[in-house]
Scaffold this motif. Sequence first.
Motif, PDB file in Angstrom:
ATOM      1  N   TYR A 110     -47.341  92.737  18.522  1.00 43.00           N
ATOM      2  CA  TYR A 110     -47.464  93.920  19.385  1.00 43.00           C
ATOM      3  C   TYR A 110     -47.342  95.204  18.579  1.00 43.00           C
ATOM      4  N   LEU A 111     -46.338  95.293  17.723  1.00 41.84           N
ATOM      5  CA  LEU A 111     -46.094  96.534  16.978  1.00 41.84           C
ATOM      6  C   LEU A 111     -47.231  96.837  16.000  1.00 41.84           C
ATOM      7  N   ARG A 112     -47.728  95.832  15.317  1.00 43.68           N
ATOM      8  CA  ARG A 112     -48.829  96.057  14.369  1.00 43.68           C
ATOM      9  C   ARG A 112     -50.094  96.480  15.097  1.00 43.68           C
ATOM     10  N   ARG A 113     -50.285  95.937  16.286  1.00 40.66           N
ATOM     11  CA  ARG A 113     -51.444  96.340  17.082  1.00 40.66           C
ATOM     12  C   ARG A 113     -51.340  97.807  17.507  1.00 40.66           C
ATOM     13  N   ASN A 114     -50.113  98.321  17.503  1.00 42.28           N
ATOM     14  CA  ASN A 114     -49.879  99.700  17.899  1.00 42.28           C
ATOM     15  C   ASN A 114     -49.484 100.594  16.720  1.00 42.28           C
ATOM     16  N   GLY A 115     -49.861 100.178  15.519  1.00 43.07           N
ATOM     17  CA  GLY A 115     -49.743 101.064  14.365  1.00 43.07           C
ATOM     18  C   GLY A 115     -48.420 101.073  13.650  1.00 43.07           C
ATOM     19  N   CYS A 116     -47.606 100.031  13.812  1.00 43.81           N
ATOM     20  CA  CYS A 116     -46.311  99.973  13.130  1.00 43.81           C
ATOM     21  C   CYS A 116     -46.309  98.847  12.097  1.00 43.81           C
ATOM     22  N   SER A 117     -45.796  99.156  10.930  1.00 41.01           N
ATOM     23  CA  SER A 117     -45.526  98.089   9.971  1.00 41.01           C
ATOM     24  C   SER A 117     -44.166  97.498  10.314  1.00 41.01           C
ATOM     25  N   CYS A 118     -43.960  96.212  10.016  1.00 39.86           N
ATOM     26  CA  CYS A 118     -42.725  95.520  10.410  1.00 39.86           C
ATOM     27  C   CYS A 118     -42.080  94.869   9.192  1.00 39.86           C
ATOM     28  N   THR A 119     -40.763  94.950   9.123  1.00 38.28           N
ATOM     29  CA  THR A 119     -39.997  94.285   8.082  1.00 38.28           C
ATOM     30  C   THR A 119     -38.892  93.481   8.747  1.00 38.28           C
ATOM     31  N   GLU A 120     -38.789  92.193   8.377  1.00 38.90           N
ATOM     32  CA  GLU A 120     -37.764  91.334   8.952  1.00 38.90           C
ATOM     33  C   GLU A 120     -36.508  91.341   8.084  1.00 38.90           C
ATOM     34  N   PHE A 121     -35.351  91.371   8.741  1.00 43.32           N
ATOM     35  CA  PHE A 121     -34.069  91.280   8.060  1.00 43.32           C
ATOM     36  C   PHE A 121     -33.288  90.137   8.710  1.00 43.32           C
ATOM     37  N   PRO A 122     -33.382  88.912   8.160  1.00 44.79           N
ATOM     38  CA  PRO A 122     -32.721  87.753   8.780  1.00 44.79           C
ATOM     39  C   PRO A 122     -31.209  87.913   8.782  1.00 44.79           C
ATOM     40  N   PHE A 123     -30.580  87.238   9.721  1.00 42.72           N
ATOM     41  CA  PHE A 123     -29.132  87.277   9.859  1.00 42.72           C
ATOM     42  C   PHE A 123     -28.513  86.221   8.960  1.00 42.72           C
ATOM     43  N   GLU A 124     -27.521  86.606   8.156  1.00 38.73           N
ATOM     44  CA  GLU A 124     -26.894  85.647   7.257  1.00 38.73           C
ATOM     45  C   GLU A 124     -25.385  85.558   7.454  1.00 38.73           C
ATOM     46  N   GLY A 125     -24.847  86.180   8.501  1.00 38.95           N
ATOM     47  CA  GLY A 125     -23.415  86.150   8.745  1.00 38.95           C
ATOM     48  C   GLY A 125     -23.009  84.945   9.556  1.00 38.95           C
TER      49      GLY A 125
END
Length: 358
Positions: A110-125
């Motif tokens: 959805y975000l890329r279709r609307n002009g946003c680049s996305c970066t994932e930050f996985p949870f490690e706690g």
Amino acid sequence: MVFGNNLGRQTEVVKQAIVQYLWNERLEAGERMPSQAELCRMFQVGAATVTRAVQALEKEGVLEARRRVGIFVRTPRPAGHMASSVGIIGQMQDRVHSFNWLCSKYLQIYLRRNGCSCTEFPFEGSRMTDAEIMDFPGLQESLQQGLLQGIITLHNVSDATLGQLEAAGIPVCFLGSSSNSACGTVIDLLSLVDDGLQTLHEAGCRRPAVVIGALFQESKRQLEALLRHYRPQQPAAGILEDAKLEGGCNLARQLLAMPAAQRPDGLMVCDDFIAQHFFAELVRLQDVALEYWPLCVNVCNLQASLDFPCRELARYEVDIQEMAELVGSLMMRRLKDFEDGRMQLYRYLPGKSLKKYR
């Protein structure tokens, strides 16, 4: 966002602002942009800076400047030119957390279709609640370098972290089952369980129980209050939980070890992975006799439904794509206007398929 053409920091900022304007205003090819003077007023910079930014975008095929006529859109949604950068934090990419990582994937679409680049930050706690920025590797560095304009969290973060991000002008939206956030979309767990318990009650169940996984720990007190209506003697005994991977198997062994008269005669299962393991273990432990086989109301993911044998009264299907698009649209509004939607929390109630078993 820095494009790397050595145009100077201010020119790069204006260039990015123009790209964001294209995405936000939904301009089409051939439409006229604001004049150079208007762009100077919009971005509060000089004419030379705007000229350099427009020329750079013209070389990249995004804009077309016609002398004495104006600036026109050539490529309204140019590939590689994103309006904003959004971080998605809290992904847990494994089978147990299929809801979580599917949310991340649909958000990215959805975000890329609307002009946003996305970066994932996985949870490690190891904590299931009140996570801090340091629990998401790489997030602090990205924030310090100004690489993110917004954050969508799939995991509960501490009140202090939420306040810190909002104070820095970074909008935060939540997507998941339950949260302390005031902005985003959450599954309406209490309405869901209340409706499921009512369905079990109408089917004749007098000792119903609610099976919860790790994501519903914060709602235990409210669940007890709901169960008090359906099993007034021991409402607390109606909450069955095991957040471990083998939770369903443990639960099956636990219930079979109880006297038959004390076992739940109906289950509201809020985690389909636990439900699958629970009923499979019941089959394995009882062989062909199946003396204990409770009625079930199950919650599952529409996009990743698990199949298992049970006497199912009703099934609630969580449409992950629908939830992701709700949160994505809210984030887009907040990126355009930080205050817009700041205190909007949508409560999502899954669609229900009734009485598959009688």
